[in-house]
Structures are given as structure tokens and as C-alpha cells.
Motif scaffolding. Structure first.
Motif, PDB file in Angstrom:
ATOM      1  N   GLN A   1       3.636   1.063   3.842  1.00 53.52           N
ATOM      2  CA  GLN A   1       2.968  -0.020   3.037  1.00 53.52           C
ATOM      3  C   GLN A   1       1.590  -0.128   3.206  1.00 53.52           C
ATOM      4  O   GLN A   1       0.708   0.237   4.165  1.00 53.52           O
ATOM      5  CB  GLN A   1       3.496  -1.116   3.550  1.00 53.52           C
TER       6      GLN A   1
ATOM      7  N   SER B   1       7.019  -7.774   9.762  1.00 53.21           N
ATOM      8  CA  SER B   1       8.550  -7.534  10.494  1.00 53.21           C
ATOM      9  C   SER B   1       8.392  -7.269  11.888  1.00 53.21           C
ATOM     10  O   SER B   1       7.247  -7.113  12.351  1.00 53.21           O
ATOM     11  CB  SER B   1       9.335  -6.378   9.959  1.00 53.21           C
TER      12      SER B   1
ATOM     13  N   THR C   1       9.027   3.682  -4.663  1.00 51.57           N
ATOM     14  CA  THR C   1       9.373   2.797  -3.540  1.00 51.57           C
ATOM     15  C   THR C   1       9.860   3.575  -2.296  1.00 51.57           C
ATOM     16  O   THR C   1      10.488   3.307  -1.732  1.00 51.57           O
ATOM     17  CB  THR C   1      10.493   1.636  -3.970  1.00 51.57           C
TER      18      THR C   1
ATOM     19  N   ASP D   1       6.645  -8.364  -5.117  1.00 51.54           N
ATOM     20  CA  ASP D   1       7.434  -9.588  -5.094  1.00 51.54           C
ATOM     21  C   ASP D   1       6.572 -10.817  -4.619  1.00 51.54           C
ATOM     22  O   ASP D   1       6.830 -12.029  -4.916  1.00 51.54           O
ATOM     23  CB  ASP D   1       8.825  -9.273  -4.245  1.00 51.54           C
TER      24      ASP D   1
ATOM     25  N   ARG E   1       7.282  -2.437  -3.407  1.00 49.39           N
ATOM     26  CA  ARG E   1       7.885  -3.684  -3.857  1.00 49.39           C
ATOM     27  C   ARG E   1       7.795  -5.133  -3.094  1.00 49.39           C
ATOM     28  O   ARG E   1       7.580  -6.004  -3.922  1.00 49.39           O
ATOM     29  CB  ARG E   1       9.372  -3.218  -3.991  1.00 49.39           C
ATOM     30  N   PRO E   2       7.734  -5.110  -1.870  1.00 54.54           N
ATOM     31  CA  PRO E   2       7.693  -6.475  -1.224  1.00 54.54           C
ATOM     32  C   PRO E   2       6.211  -7.049  -1.626  1.00 54.54           C
ATOM     33  O   PRO E   2       6.175  -8.226  -1.728  1.00 54.54           O
ATOM     34  CB  PRO E   2       7.655  -6.096   0.339  1.00 54.54           C
TER      35      PRO E   2
ATOM     36  N   HIS F   1       9.227 -12.369   2.630  1.00 50.90           N
ATOM     37  CA  HIS F   1       9.003 -11.132   1.813  1.00 50.90           C
ATOM     38  C   HIS F   1       8.955  -9.938   2.281  1.00 50.90           C
ATOM     39  O   HIS F   1       8.585  -9.131   1.709  1.00 50.90           O
ATOM     40  CB  HIS F   1       7.755 -11.528   0.690  1.00 50.90           C
ATOM     41  N   SER F   2       9.141  -9.851   3.807  1.00 47.87           N
ATOM     42  CA  SER F   2       9.232  -8.629   4.341  1.00 47.87           C
ATOM     43  C   SER F   2       7.942  -7.686   4.636  1.00 47.87           C
ATOM     44  O   SER F   2       7.957  -6.721   4.787  1.00 47.87           O
ATOM     45  CB  SER F   2      10.329  -7.677   3.812  1.00 47.87           C
ATOM     46  N   LEU F   3       6.853  -8.524   4.246  1.00 50.01           N
ATOM     47  CA  LEU F   3       5.497  -7.981   4.229  1.00 50.01           C
ATOM     48  C   LEU F   3       5.015  -7.774   5.872  1.00 50.01           C
ATOM     49  O   LEU F   3       4.227  -6.819   6.168  1.00 50.01           O
ATOM     50  CB  LEU F   3       4.530  -8.727   3.692  1.00 50.01           C
TER      51      LEU F   3
END
Length: 337
Positions: free
Chosen positions: A272, A103, A266, A7, A3-4, A99-101
Motif C-alpha cells: 500500500q 491494521s 489490487t 474507498d 482500493r482501501p 477502512h483498513s488503511l
């Protein structure tokens, strides 16, 4: 689909690239600022560079650059794109962070890091670990630059993991200060990587070997040998290097599941997909087109928008930044077009 990533792609106006010839024509038909080869100052033994308000001293090796060493010497000095890219990738407002790809738990690998260590120094305080790779000749000066700048503390890291004031090392540093300086770069590892000979699946072991730890996988879970982010800054200038470079990028990215836009799962148990960011200076259109044609066999490719890149790297600056996501397998068989 993770999802990130979905988005990010949907909300940043970044454009997917599907035709190498068309992309090369579009980008190189525009006026490009003259930046010569792209060195900052190839004759200086050291340079002062400011990134996000923090001052770094970069030691170089002009003698090595001008030597006849086999295998090339371009990594011996600082290139103009590197400070710009370091500022962009480490900024808290970069959409990769918002977008939290990326962290504080991200593990990052860099291809062709060169001697400056600037991208590592700027980004490492915000992530879990940073693995810089290049040829062996880079190691000594890379380590010199890590040590020289270990006391530069970013005022606010992108992840919010580290906050403090900027300090610079001095001969009067206390033992506690020296320990803090060492800790500031303790999550940066350098290792050699030959794009034609070495095995990318062994890369993460370099981190574990240096730290004395292991993969961190729970019992019964498959070891994650991949990376959250793979990046490369100005490594595309020689057509002979394109094929091994792209192949190495693909092999590293495929240590994680490939990006699948039709997959709506998800699940947190599935890591990821590796995001690959390639930044480069606009030089020869034929070399760029060769790189992109080869890359499209292995990756889906997006040109990042001006909105994402900001003033330092946006269109018209003479620099390009593309985001790559590995395909499940090559789009074409070897030798295809």
C-alpha cells in the motif's frame, strides 16, 4: 489504485486541496480560538493526561525549553494538539481503521515526536511497530515517558490486537508485571533523524537492528523499506524548516509505490502507498501557505473532513489535519511555483 485508499477518499467527504493560497485564505479567514503558542504548561515538570480513558504521566524539561541550545528546543514540552491527535489516531472508530488503511500489521513512523511519547504510547498497542524520530536531545525524556507509562494498558486497541484493563505501575509491581510493562512498549523504537542530513531509506533498519531481525521479506522479494503510515504532529511553525521537512516526508513516502488514481490493480503483492498525516495548530497563515505550496509539489493533499476528525480536531478548534499521498515525482522542478 489501492482500493482501501480509494474507498476512504470516496466515502469520508474529505476535500482535495489544489491551491495553497485559496486553502490558506479559507482556513485563516475563519475565527480561530486563542491557544497562545500551544504549550499545555511549559513550566510544569510533569503533567497528567487522559487519552481514551487511560491516564498518562508526561515528564517535561522546562529548563531545556528555555535554554539557548542550537537547533531548537520546542520538543522539550507537551503541546496541546498532541493528546487530541493521539486520541483520534488510536480510536477504533477512526476511518483510517474502519477502512483498513491501518491494521495490527501496520508499521508507523513519526517525525518530530517530541518528549511526550503520547502518540506512540496510544497507537503502538494497535500496530506492528512504531518508529519515533526527533533530535538527540529528545531521547532521554522520551524514554523516561515510555518507562513511566509502560503499565498503562489500553482497554481496547484500535485493531483489537490488545484488550485488557487499565493498570498503573507501582513500587509493588511483581516481576511478571514489570515484564508485561516492558513488553507493552517493546514495539516502540526511537531514533534520531536530521531532515537535512540523514537518509530516510535507512530508517527501517533501526527497527530491525533493535529487534535483531530483518525486513521479513520472502526470498526473492524486494525488501520493503517503507512505512504504512507517516505522521507528524505540530512540526510546522518555522518557515525555514518547511523545505527540509517536506522533502523528508516525500523521501520516506517514496520508499513505497506512489498513489495512482488511474491504477485499478489490487494486487496484494504490491504494498500500500504510504499514507502521510500532518496535524498542526493554526498559527501564522504565511507559514501554513508556504508549507502547503511546497507540499503540493510532492503530494496530492486532502483536508480531512469534520466527519473524519470528530470534535477534538474538527474545523473551528484551531487545529488542521491533512492527508498526503506522494506523487510519482515532483509536480514542479525545484524552484517552480
Amino acid at each position: 489504485m489501492h482500493r482501501p485508499i480509494a474507498d476512504f477518499l470516496a466515502n469520508t467527504a474529505s476535500e482535495e486541496v489544489t491551491d495553497a493560497e485559496e486553502e490558506a485564505f479559507l482556513l485563516f479567514s475563519q475565527e480561530i480560538p486563542t491557544t497562545n503558542l500551544g504549550f499545555v504548561d511549559s513550566r510544569a515538570s510533569s503533567l497528567d493526561v487522559t487519552i481514551r480513558g487511560n491516564e498518562y504521566t508526561v515528564h517535561q524539561s522546562p529548563t531545556l525549553l528555555s535554554s539557548s541550545r542550537a537547533g531548537g528546543t520546542t520538543g522539550a514540552v507537551l503541546w496541546k494538539i498532541t493528546p487530541r491527535f493521539a486520541e483520534w489516531i488510536s480510536s477504533p472508530t477512526n476511518p483510517l481503521w474502519t477502512h483498513s488503511l491501518l491494521s495490527s500489521g501496520s508499521v508507523v513512523a513519526e517525525l518530530g515526536c517530541g518528549i511526550s511519547a503520547l502518540v506512540a504510547l496510544a497507537l503502538a498497542p494497535s500496530v506492528q511497530h512504531y518508529l519515533a524520530t526527533d533530535q538527540e536531545y529528545v531521547r532521554r525524556v522520551f524514554r523516561t515517558n515510555l518507562d513511566a507509562n509502560a503499565s498503562v494498558t489500553p482497554a481496547a486497541s484500535a485493531s483489537g490486537k490488545q484488550k485488557g484493563s487499565k493498570t498503573r505501575g507501582s513500587s509493588r509491581s511483581t516481576s511478571k508485571g514489570k515484564q508485561s510493562s516492558k513488553a507493552a512498549t517493546s514495539n516502540i523504537t526511537f531514533t534520531t533523524l536530521d531532515w537535512e542530513l540523514d537518509q530516510p531509506e535507512l530508517l527501517k533498519g533501526c527497527i530491525e537492528s533493535e529487534s535483531g531481525g530483518h525486513s521479513g521479506s520472502e526470498e526473492g522479494e524486494e525488501e520493503d523499506r517503507g512505512f504504512d503510515l507517516l505522521l507528524s504532529c505540530d512540526c510546522i511553525y518555522n518557515e525555514a524548516l518547511v523545505a527540509p521537512f517536506v522533502r523528508t516526508c516525500a523521501e520516506i513516502c517514496r520508499l513505497r509505490p506512489a498513489y495512482d488514481s488511474s491504477d485499478e490493480q489490487t494486487s496484494r503483492s504490491r504494498p500500500q502507498p504510504t499514507i502521510c498525516i500532518i496535524a498542526q495548530q493554526q498559527r501564522a497563515p504565511d507559514v501554513f501557505e508556504t508549507w502547503l505550496r511546497e507540499t503540493l509539489r510532492e503530494f496530492r493533499v486532502w483536508r480531512l473532513s469534520d466527519e473524519v476528525l470528530g470534535d477534538g480536531l474538527k474545523g473551528g478548534t484551531g487545529y488542521l489535519v491533512h492527508l498526503l499521498l506522494a506523487r510519482e515525482k515532483s509536480l514542479f522542478p525545484s524552484g517552480g511555483t
